[in-house]
Design a protein around this motif. Sequence first.
Motif, mmCIF file in Angstrom:
data_model
loop_
_atom_site.group_PDB
_atom_site.id
_atom_site.type_symbol
_atom_site.label_atom_id
_atom_site.label_comp_id
_atom_site.label_asym_id
_atom_site.label_seq_id
_atom_site.Cartn_x
_atom_site.Cartn_y
_atom_site.Cartn_z
ATOM 1 N N LYS A 60 0.823 -1.212 0.000
ATOM 2 C CA LYS A 60 0.000 0.000 0.000
ATOM 3 C C LYS A 60 0.857 1.262 0.000
ATOM 4 O O LYS A 60 0.323 2.367 -0.172
ATOM 5 C CB LYS A 60 -0.925 -0.003 1.221
ATOM 6 C CG LYS A 60 -1.962 -1.124 1.202
ATOM 7 C CD LYS A 60 -2.831 -1.076 2.451
ATOM 8 C CE LYS A 60 -3.857 -2.206 2.436
ATOM 9 N NZ LYS A 60 -4.712 -2.189 3.659
ATOM 10 N N ASP A 61 2.154 1.086 0.190
ATOM 11 C CA ASP A 61 3.057 2.233 0.269
ATOM 12 C C ASP A 61 3.800 2.502 -1.032
ATOM 13 O O ASP A 61 4.853 3.152 -1.042
ATOM 14 C CB ASP A 61 4.063 2.029 1.409
ATOM 15 C CG ASP A 61 3.395 2.067 2.780
ATOM 16 O OD1 ASP A 61 2.448 2.859 2.954
ATOM 17 O OD2 ASP A 61 3.807 1.293 3.658
ATOM 18 N N ALA A 62 3.272 2.004 -2.135
ATOM 19 C CA ALA A 62 3.808 2.324 -3.462
ATOM 20 C C ALA A 62 2.641 2.379 -4.437
ATOM 21 O O ALA A 62 1.749 1.532 -4.395
ATOM 22 C CB ALA A 62 4.837 1.284 -3.911
ATOM 23 N N VAL A 63 2.629 3.375 -5.298
ATOM 24 C CA VAL A 63 1.520 3.582 -6.222
ATOM 25 C C VAL A 63 2.065 3.780 -7.633
ATOM 26 O O VAL A 63 3.253 4.055 -7.834
ATOM 27 C CB VAL A 63 0.661 4.799 -5.824
ATOM 28 C CG1 VAL A 63 0.054 4.602 -4.440
ATOM 29 C CG2 VAL A 63 1.477 6.100 -5.874
ATOM 30 N N PHE A 64 1.176 3.658 -8.620
ATOM 31 C CA PHE A 64 1.564 3.974 -9.993
ATOM 32 C C PHE A 64 1.902 5.458 -10.073
ATOM 33 O O PHE A 64 1.173 6.294 -9.523
ATOM 34 C CB PHE A 64 0.433 3.637 -10.961
ATOM 35 C CG PHE A 64 0.806 3.816 -12.403
ATOM 36 C CD1 PHE A 64 1.585 2.867 -13.044
ATOM 37 C CD2 PHE A 64 0.401 4.930 -13.112
ATOM 38 C CE1 PHE A 64 1.953 3.026 -14.375
ATOM 39 C CE2 PHE A 64 0.758 5.107 -14.444
ATOM 40 C CZ PHE A 64 1.535 4.148 -15.071
ATOM 41 N N PRO A 65 3.002 5.845 -10.742
ATOM 42 C CA PRO A 65 3.468 7.245 -10.682
ATOM 43 C C PRO A 65 2.785 8.189 -11.652
ATOM 44 O O PRO A 65 3.371 9.206 -12.036
ATOM 45 C CB PRO A 65 4.965 7.107 -10.989
ATOM 46 C CG PRO A 65 5.049 5.924 -11.882
ATOM 47 C CD PRO A 65 3.996 4.964 -11.385
ATOM 48 N N GLY A 66 1.561 7.896 -12.052
ATOM 49 C CA GLY A 66 0.884 8.748 -13.028
ATOM 50 C C GLY A 66 0.725 10.180 -12.578
ATOM 51 O O GLY A 66 0.949 11.131 -13.350
ATOM 52 N N LEU A 67 0.337 10.386 -11.321
ATOM 53 C CA LEU A 67 0.145 11.750 -10.813
ATOM 54 C C LEU A 67 1.476 12.480 -10.707
ATOM 55 O O LEU A 67 1.554 13.695 -10.959
ATOM 56 C CB LEU A 67 -0.561 11.705 -9.462
ATOM 57 C CG LEU A 67 -1.959 11.065 -9.461
ATOM 58 C CD1 LEU A 67 -2.534 11.043 -8.058
ATOM 59 C CD2 LEU A 67 -2.896 11.809 -10.413
ATOM 60 N N THR A 68 2.532 11.738 -10.349
ATOM 61 C CA THR A 68 3.865 12.345 -10.286
ATOM 62 C C THR A 68 4.319 12.784 -11.674
ATOM 63 O O THR A 68 4.891 13.872 -11.845
ATOM 64 C CB THR A 68 4.876 11.347 -9.697
ATOM 65 O OG1 THR A 68 4.443 10.954 -8.390
ATOM 66 C CG2 THR A 68 6.260 11.950 -9.608
ATOM 67 N N ILE A 69 4.075 11.950 -12.670
ATOM 68 C CA ILE A 69 4.431 12.296 -14.050
ATOM 69 C C ILE A 69 3.683 13.549 -14.488
ATOM 70 O O ILE A 69 4.250 14.442 -15.133
ATOM 71 C CB ILE A 69 4.131 11.112 -14.993
ATOM 72 C CG1 ILE A 69 5.074 9.941 -14.675
ATOM 73 C CG2 ILE A 69 4.253 11.524 -16.452
ATOM 74 C CD1 ILE A 69 4.703 8.645 -15.364
ATOM 75 N N ALA A 70 2.391 13.616 -14.144
ATOM 76 C CA ALA A 70 1.610 14.807 -14.504
ATOM 77 C C ALA A 70 2.220 16.061 -13.897
ATOM 78 O O ALA A 70 2.333 17.101 -14.565
ATOM 79 C CB ALA A 70 0.166 14.632 -14.043
ATOM 80 N N ASP A 71 2.633 15.971 -12.641
ATOM 81 C CA ASP A 71 3.259 17.124 -11.991
ATOM 82 C C ASP A 71 4.574 17.493 -12.667
ATOM 83 O O ASP A 71 4.859 18.678 -12.909
ATOM 84 C CB ASP A 71 3.505 16.822 -10.510
ATOM 85 C CG ASP A 71 2.222 16.797 -9.696
ATOM 86 O OD1 ASP A 71 1.210 17.342 -10.168
ATOM 87 O OD2 ASP A 71 2.242 16.207 -8.598
ATOM 88 N N LEU A 72 5.390 16.483 -12.973
ATOM 89 C CA LEU A 72 6.695 16.749 -13.592
ATOM 90 C C LEU A 72 6.559 17.439 -14.939
ATOM 91 O O LEU A 72 7.381 18.283 -15.309
ATOM 92 C CB LEU A 72 7.474 15.440 -13.749
ATOM 93 C CG LEU A 72 8.032 14.816 -12.477
ATOM 94 C CD1 LEU A 72 8.616 13.441 -12.769
ATOM 95 C CD2 LEU A 72 9.104 15.721 -11.857
ATOM 96 N N PHE A 73 5.510 17.077 -15.683
ATOM 97 C CA PHE A 73 5.333 17.639 -17.019
ATOM 98 C C PHE A 73 4.380 18.835 -17.022
ATOM 99 O O PHE A 73 4.013 19.332 -18.088
ATOM 100 C CB PHE A 73 4.830 16.554 -17.982
ATOM 101 C CG PHE A 73 5.901 15.601 -18.418
ATOM 102 C CD1 PHE A 73 6.659 15.847 -19.546
ATOM 103 C CD2 PHE A 73 6.156 14.449 -17.690
ATOM 104 C CE1 PHE A 73 7.656 14.973 -19.946
ATOM 105 C CE2 PHE A 73 7.155 13.569 -18.075
ATOM 106 C CZ PHE A 73 7.908 13.823 -19.204
ATOM 107 N N GLY A 74 3.992 19.288 -15.845
ATOM 108 C CA GLY A 74 3.142 20.468 -15.758
ATOM 109 C C GLY A 74 1.754 20.260 -16.326
ATOM 110 O O GLY A 74 1.130 21.209 -16.840
ATOM 111 N N ILE A 75 1.247 19.042 -16.236
ATOM 112 C CA ILE A 75 -0.108 18.751 -16.738
ATOM 113 C C ILE A 75 -1.078 19.040 -15.595
ATOM 114 O O ILE A 75 -1.390 18.178 -14.765
ATOM 115 C CB ILE A 75 -0.216 17.287 -17.206
ATOM 116 C CG1 ILE A 75 0.847 16.997 -18.268
ATOM 117 C CG2 ILE A 75 -1.615 17.008 -17.766
ATOM 118 C CD1 ILE A 75 0.964 15.527 -18.647
#
Length: 404
Positions: A60-75
């Motif tokens: 439960k302490d690891a998730v798919f990094p989709g939201l992190t990618i969105a932040d990195l790319f300014g989406i």
Amino acid sequence: MALAAELELPMFDHTDPTLRGERYREAMAAIRGHDGWLAACPFGFTVLDRESGEFFLRTKDAVFPGLTIADLFGIADGPLHEEIVKNIINTNGDDHRRLRNLVNPALAPRAIARYRPAMRGFLSELLEAMPADGRCEFIDSFAKPYPSLVIAEVMGAPHRYAPKLHEWSNMIQRQFDAASLIADRAQIEAAVAEFYVWADELISERRLTPGEDLITDLITAEEAGERLNQDELRNLILNILVGGVDTSQSQLAHAVRLLALHPSQWELLRDDPDRLALAAVDEALRFEPITPFTARITTAELEHRGVTFPAGTVILVSAWHANREGLGPDEFDITADRGRTRVLTFGAGIHYCVGANLARAEIQEGLVALARAVRRIELDGEPEFGTPSGIYGLESLPVRFTMN
């Protein structure tokens, strides 16, 4: 405990554009990480065995990094942002549990069985269209149109939309590849927006005229008195589209390539397709996973096998390695008894691929149809491989079929 960043680890760059075909296989086989289970990669670390792979996929302490990618790319807004935020792979906790409980019955084996007659009809039409000499480019002639037609049928959409569904799926899938996200972001955004308009119209139509299809099932699904709202509906439908076209196309193409390279295996399948087709699907999923790397990012400090991974660490789980663990010679064998070996091609844990039953069924039907219609499969040139960064597919697969 040793910090992961302090370990001396071999580097494996899964984004290397030259990792194709035999070079990719050789590079994967050559990786020998820390104590055999951990290597470095450009974004973090790659896990090389099943035990550790399942640990990071299930925790439960690891998730798919989709939201992190969105932040990195300014989406931060727009259709692509909405799709990322509401994608079931980026949803966790109670929200994810509710969505899975609502969608799972619609994609259970019994529900998928009703689409098999349509699959067989599509396959018959595609086989009838094969050139008389049996020579074709398998991707364009067979592997590409088939899953798109199946998805149209599953959604209850007119079959004329199949090419457009393939186009949308192919473009939206690129959000998971950093290079494509940089180069094609505008096109990805446009594809999501177009699909939303199309899906909203189809959902409205299904509310008025229910059918025997996935969208009707999702409209009527209920869990503890709750139903899906409009945003959840269209995003679940998009998730199934994106996860069910390129993936099935690529896995079917690899299965046919492997069977062409192993004529004795093809003969076994031809002799008993009803018994061995699903085994051939599962062996192709094991031997040549089209999702060789599944990403996670830690949300808290994790300790595993004497190694500490701080919060924010990116982990790639290698299904290629996990699927081979403990099985002796690296052979493609559709009759081998693999016991209860779990493959990680569809992931594991709460984010196990929601469309796995559909994918296995349509590839199984594809192999059954080919086994009954084709006496011999031969490569008619060199396949053109994609890269393992994202979906590991084939750009082209020239084959020659000797028909019955």
